[in-house]
Design a protein around this motif. Structure first.
Motif, PDB file in Angstrom:
ATOM      1  N   ILE A 192       8.017  84.442  36.418  1.00 44.47           N
ATOM      2  CA  ILE A 192       8.753  84.974  37.558  1.00 44.47           C
ATOM      3  C   ILE A 192       8.084  86.243  38.060  1.00 44.47           C
ATOM      4  CG2 ILE A 192      10.337  86.227  36.028  1.00 44.47           C
ATOM      5  CD1 ILE A 192      12.495  85.847  38.146  1.00 44.47           C
ATOM      6  N   GLN A 193       8.056  86.383  39.393  1.00 46.01           N
ATOM      7  CA  GLN A 193       7.487  87.571  40.011  1.00 46.01           C
ATOM      8  C   GLN A 193       8.222  87.847  41.315  1.00 46.01           C
ATOM      9  OE1 GLN A 193       3.189  87.737  40.459  1.00 46.01           O
ATOM     10  NE2 GLN A 193       3.368  88.928  42.354  1.00 46.01           N
ATOM     11  N   ASN A 194       8.810  89.045  41.406  1.00 43.08           N
ATOM     12  CA  ASN A 194       9.460  89.480  42.634  1.00 43.08           C
ATOM     13  C   ASN A 194       9.361  91.001  42.734  1.00 43.08           C
ATOM     14  OD1 ASN A 194      11.555  90.539  40.955  1.00 43.08           O
ATOM     15  ND2 ASN A 194      12.642  88.577  41.053  1.00 43.08           N
ATOM     16  N   ASP A 195      10.063  91.575  43.696  1.00 40.94           N
ATOM     17  CA  ASP A 195       9.975  93.025  43.900  1.00 40.94           C
ATOM     18  C   ASP A 195      10.548  93.816  42.737  1.00 40.94           C
ATOM     19  OD1 ASP A 195       8.770  92.682  46.317  1.00 40.94           O
ATOM     20  OD2 ASP A 195      10.596  92.934  47.513  1.00 40.94           O
ATOM     21  N   LEU A 196      11.426  93.207  41.967  1.00 40.36           N
ATOM     22  CA  LEU A 196      12.084  93.917  40.870  1.00 40.36           C
ATOM     23  C   LEU A 196      11.328  93.814  39.555  1.00 40.36           C
ATOM     24  CD1 LEU A 196      14.554  95.439  39.704  1.00 40.36           C
ATOM     25  CD2 LEU A 196      15.639  93.196  39.362  1.00 40.36           C
ATOM     26  N   GLN A 242      11.397  87.617  50.420  1.00 42.84           N
ATOM     27  CA  GLN A 242      12.381  88.643  50.089  1.00 42.84           C
ATOM     28  C   GLN A 242      12.672  89.518  51.304  1.00 42.84           C
ATOM     29  OE1 GLN A 242      11.462  89.977  45.683  1.00 42.84           O
ATOM     30  NE2 GLN A 242       9.527  89.641  46.767  1.00 42.84           N
ATOM     31  N   SER A 243      13.688  90.358  51.154  1.00 41.76           N
ATOM     32  CA  SER A 243      14.072  91.236  52.263  1.00 41.76           C
ATOM     33  C   SER A 243      12.957  92.217  52.611  1.00 41.76           C
ATOM     34  CB  SER A 243      15.347  91.996  51.908  1.00 41.76           C
ATOM     35  OG  SER A 243      15.173  92.738  50.703  1.00 41.76           O
ATOM     36  N   SER A 244      12.067  92.514  51.651  1.00 37.55           N
ATOM     37  CA  SER A 244      10.949  93.424  51.900  1.00 37.55           C
ATOM     38  C   SER A 244       9.850  92.769  52.727  1.00 37.55           C
ATOM     39  CB  SER A 244      10.365  93.901  50.569  1.00 37.55           C
ATOM     40  OG  SER A 244       9.823  92.807  49.843  1.00 37.55           O
ATOM     41  N   GLY A 245       9.902  91.462  52.865  1.00 36.17           N
ATOM     42  CA  GLY A 245       8.853  90.728  53.554  1.00 36.17           C
ATOM     43  C   GLY A 245       7.845  90.097  52.626  1.00 36.17           C
ATOM     44  N   ASP A 246       7.813  90.533  51.374  1.00 38.01           N
ATOM     45  CA  ASP A 246       6.919  89.943  50.387  1.00 38.01           C
ATOM     46  C   ASP A 246       7.537  88.661  49.829  1.00 38.01           C
ATOM     47  OD1 ASP A 246       5.153  92.063  50.692  1.00 38.01           O
ATOM     48  OD2 ASP A 246       6.145  93.260  49.132  1.00 38.01           O
ATOM     49  N   TYR A 247       6.692  87.858  49.183  1.00 33.99           N
ATOM     50  CA  TYR A 247       7.152  86.601  48.623  1.00 33.99           C
ATOM     51  C   TYR A 247       7.433  86.744  47.130  1.00 33.99           C
ATOM     52  CZ  TYR A 247       5.983  84.196  52.942  1.00 33.99           C
ATOM     53  OH  TYR A 247       5.947  83.786  54.253  1.00 33.99           O
ATOM     54  N   ALA A 248       8.466  86.055  46.667  1.00 36.30           N
ATOM     55  CA  ALA A 248       8.791  85.975  45.242  1.00 36.30           C
ATOM     56  C   ALA A 248       8.426  84.584  44.742  1.00 36.30           C
ATOM     57  CB  ALA A 248      10.282  86.248  45.015  1.00 36.30           C
TER      58      ALA A 248
END
Length: 527
Positions: A440-444, A409-415
Motif C-alpha cells: 500500500i502507498q498513499n499520502d499517509l 487522492q484529494s492532493s491530486g496524487d495517486y494511491a
C-alpha cells in the motif's frame, strides 16, 4: 454507503434480552428432541465493493440466496452477511452489521440444519423410502420442517496485558422460520461495562419472490442502499416475476448516543424490474430516499442500480447515488454524484476469472447529523478507484488471486494497492495453507503486509489455526522504517455436537515497545 448504526439497551431491555435468549435456547430443545445434523461450510472474503462483500462459496457448495453467513477472524464472530446473488464458485452478500471491521481473508461460515426427509418427498410417489412411515410421524416431520431455527449463544473473555484485566463479552445470534414467517436477532454485550449493542432485530412476513412482503424491526434493504439502519417497517409488493415496488418508513438511532431518536426520520420508495432472456438476464432498481431531522431536510438522494449476466461467462453491474441539495451546502448544490461504480466479471471455463471495477465515492454531507463511521485505510483503498484482479482456481492446488487498485487522492496524487492471495486445497484431508500479501502507498503511509495461515483438523472434534503476520510501514519514502509482527494461535474443540470451546493467544511484537500478549477464552452453544 452509510454504515448501520447500533443502539444501546436500557437496564430493563437488557433483562428482557437475557430472558429472551434463555427462552430461545430452552425452546430449541423442546422443538427438537435431538439436534439435527449440521451442514458446516467455510470460505473466505475475496472482494469488496461500496456496499457488498464477495466470498468464495457458491452453487457448488449448495449456497442459495438468503443464506446467512457468519464472518469471523480466528475464533471471534465479527458480523453477519446475507447472500443476495450466487454463482457457481462465489457469492455476493449484503452486509447486516458494520463492515469496517471486515478484511480480505476473513472466514465466512454457513451452518444449515439438515433434515433427512423433505416435506415434498414425504408424500411423493417418487420417494425412495423403503419403509412405511406412520401417519403420526409424518405429521411430526411436517411440523419440524415448517419450523426451523438455529443460532449461537457465546461467552468470551479477553485478557489485556496493558490494563492487566479480564473483560467479558456475550453475543447472541438467533434465526427462526415458521412457514413464511422469519425472526432474526443479533447482538453483543460487554459484561464489564454493562453495555449491550443490538445490531439486528427484525421479523419477515411473506416472501420477497412473490406477492406481499413485510419486514419489521431494524430494516436493511438492498433496494435502498445508502439509507443505513432504519427502525421501522418496509413493505414490498411483487407482481408476477418482473416488477416490484415498495417503501420504507422509520427512524434512525441518534448518531452520537445511539439511543432511539424519533426526531431523525427516514423514508424511501423503490421500484425494480427484472427480465430473463435466452442469453441475458438483468435487473434495474431505482429509489428515492429522504432523511429528516428536527422537521428539516437532513439528506435526500436518488439511487439507481443495474445488475446483469450475459450467458454464463459475463456478469456486469452499474450503480449510482446522486444527492440532491435544495439549497447550497458547503460547495454542493442541486444534484451531485456521491457514489458511482461500474464493474464486470468474466469467467473463462471453470478455473479462470477476471474482475474489473471502477468506483468513485464522496462522503455525503448532512445538514443536522453526520456519518460517524470512518473507513480503515485498506478498506478505503479497496472501495474507491480502479481495481483489477485475476483469480485461478483448481481442484488440485487451490486458488490464487492477484490484483491491484489505483485511485486519485484529494492532493491530486495517486494511491496504489497491490494484493496477492494464495489458498491451498485441503491437503491429505487434514490441513490447508494460506498466504496473503498487500503493498500500500498513499499520502499517509507506505507499507508491506504479509500474512501466513495454517489450518489443521485434529481428530474428529478439534481444529487448530495458526497465523503469522508481519507488517512493515513508514511515513516517509521507505516502507521499512517500522515493523510489527503478530503471532496468533487458536484451538477449537467441539463437545456434545453443539458446544464449542476455544482459546486464542495473540502476541504483538513491534520495534516501539515490549511484546504485548492478548488471551481470548470462550465457549459457544450452537443450536
Amino acid at each position: 454507503m452509510k454504515a448501520p448504526h447500533v443502539i444501546h439497551a436500557t437496564q430493563m431491555e437488557k433483562k428482557m434480552i437475557k430472558y429472551f435468549s434463555l427462552f430461545m435456547i430452552m425452546s430449541s430443545s423442546l422443538f427438537a428432541e435431538e439436534p439435527p445434523e449440521q451442514q458446516n461450510l467455510s470460505g473466505r472474503i475475496t472482494y469488496f465493493t461500496i456496499d457488498q462483500v464477495y466470498c468464495d462459496l457458491g452453487l457448488n457448495q449448495q449456497i442459495i440466496i438468503g443464506d446467512t453467513l457468519d464472518v469471523s477472524r480466528r475464533a471471534e464472530i465479527l458480523g453477519v452477511i446475507v447472500v443476495s446473488h450466487v454463482a457457481n464458485k462465489s457469492s455476493v452478500c449484503e452486509i447486516l452489521t458494520p463492515e469496517t471491521q471486515f478484511k480480505l481473508g476473513d472466514l465466512v461460515t454457513l451452518r444449515r440444519a439438515l433434515f433427512p426427509i423433505s416435506s415434498d418427498s414425504t408424500l411423493s410417489d417418487s420417494t425412495q423410502l423403503n419403509t412405511i412411515i406412520p401417519l403420526a410421524d409424518i405429521e411430526t416431520l411436517k411440523v419440524k420442517q415448517n419450523f426451523t431455527q438455529n443460532g449461537t449463544a457465546s461467552i468470551r473473555s479477553n485478557y489485556n496485558q496493558i490494563t492487566d484485566e479480564f473483560r467479558f463479552y456475550n453475543s447472541l445470534q438467533y434465526n427462526a422460520k415458521y412457514k413464511k414467517y422469519r425472526f432474526w436477532v443479533f447482538g453483543r454485550s460487554n459484561s464489564t461495562s454493562k453495555q449491550f449493542t443490538l445490531y439486528q432485530a427484525k421479523m419477515d412476513l411473506g416472501s420477497k419472490s412473490r406477492g406481499m412482503f413485510i419486514q419489521l424491526g431494524r430494516v436493511f434493504s438492498a433496494e435502498l442502499s445508502g439509507i443505513g439502519a432504519t427502525d421501522g417497517i418496509m413493505i414490498q409488493w411483487r407482481k408476477r416475476k418482473h416488477f416490484s415496488l415498495g417503501g420504507l418508513v422509520g427512524a434512525q438511532p441518534d448518531p452520537e448516543s445511539f439511543s432511539p431518536d424519533f426526531s431523525i426520520k427516514k423514508m424511501g420508495f423503490f421500484t425494480s424490474y427484472e427480465k430473463s432472456l435466452p442469453s441475458i438476464r438483468f435487473k434495474i432498481t431505482s429509489s428515492m430516499v429522504g432523511q429528516y431531522a428536527n422537521q428539516e431536510v437532513d439528506r435526500e438522494f436518488f439511487y439507481v442500480k443495474l445488475n446483469g449476466k450475459f450467458k454464463k461467462q459475463l456478469s456486469f453491474r452499474a450503480m449510482g447515488i446522486f444527492d440532491y441539495y435544495r439549497t447550497t451546502l458547503g460547495n454542493r448544490s442541486g444534484f451531485n454524484p456521491t457514489s458511482a461504480q461500474l464493474s464486470m466479471q468474466y469467467r473463462l471455463g471453470k478455473t479462470l476469472s477476471f474482475q474489473s471495477r471502477y468506483s468513485q465515492r464522496m462522503r455525503p454531507l448532512y445538514r443536522s447529523t453526520y456519518d460517524s463511521v470512518q473507513d480503515s485505510i485498506i478498506s478505503d483503498e479497496l472501495i474507491s478507484g480502479w481495481m483489477n484482479s485475476i483469480r485461478i482456481s483448481n481442484m488440485k492446488f487451490g486458488s490464487v488471486q492477484l490484483g491491484g487498485n489505483v485511485r486519485k487522492q484529494s492532493s491530486g496524487d495517486y494511491a496504489y494497492l497491490a494484493q496477492f492471495n494464495l489458498r491451498s486445497i485441503e491437503i491429505q484431508s487434514t490441513f490447508t495453507l494460506g498466504w496473503s500479501a498487500n503493498l500500500i502507498q498513499n499520502d499517509l503511509i507506505k507499507g508491506v503486509q504479509n500474512q501466513f495461515q495454517y489450518d489443521r483438523t485434529i481428530g474428529r472434534f478439534g481444529q487448530i489455526y495458526f497465523e503469522y503476520e508481519i507488517y512493515h510501514y513508514g511515513y516517509g519514502l521507505s516502507p521499512f522504517d517500522n515493523n510489527q509482527q503478530t503471532i496468533s494461535m487458536t484451538y477449537n474443540h467441539k463437545i456434545f455436537n453443539s458446544i464449542y470451546l476455544y482459546g486464542t493467544v495473540d502476541t504483538v511484537i513491534d520495534d516501539l515497545g515490549d511484546p504485548l500478549i492478548h488471551l481470548f477464552l470462550g465457549t459457544s452453544y450452537r443450536f
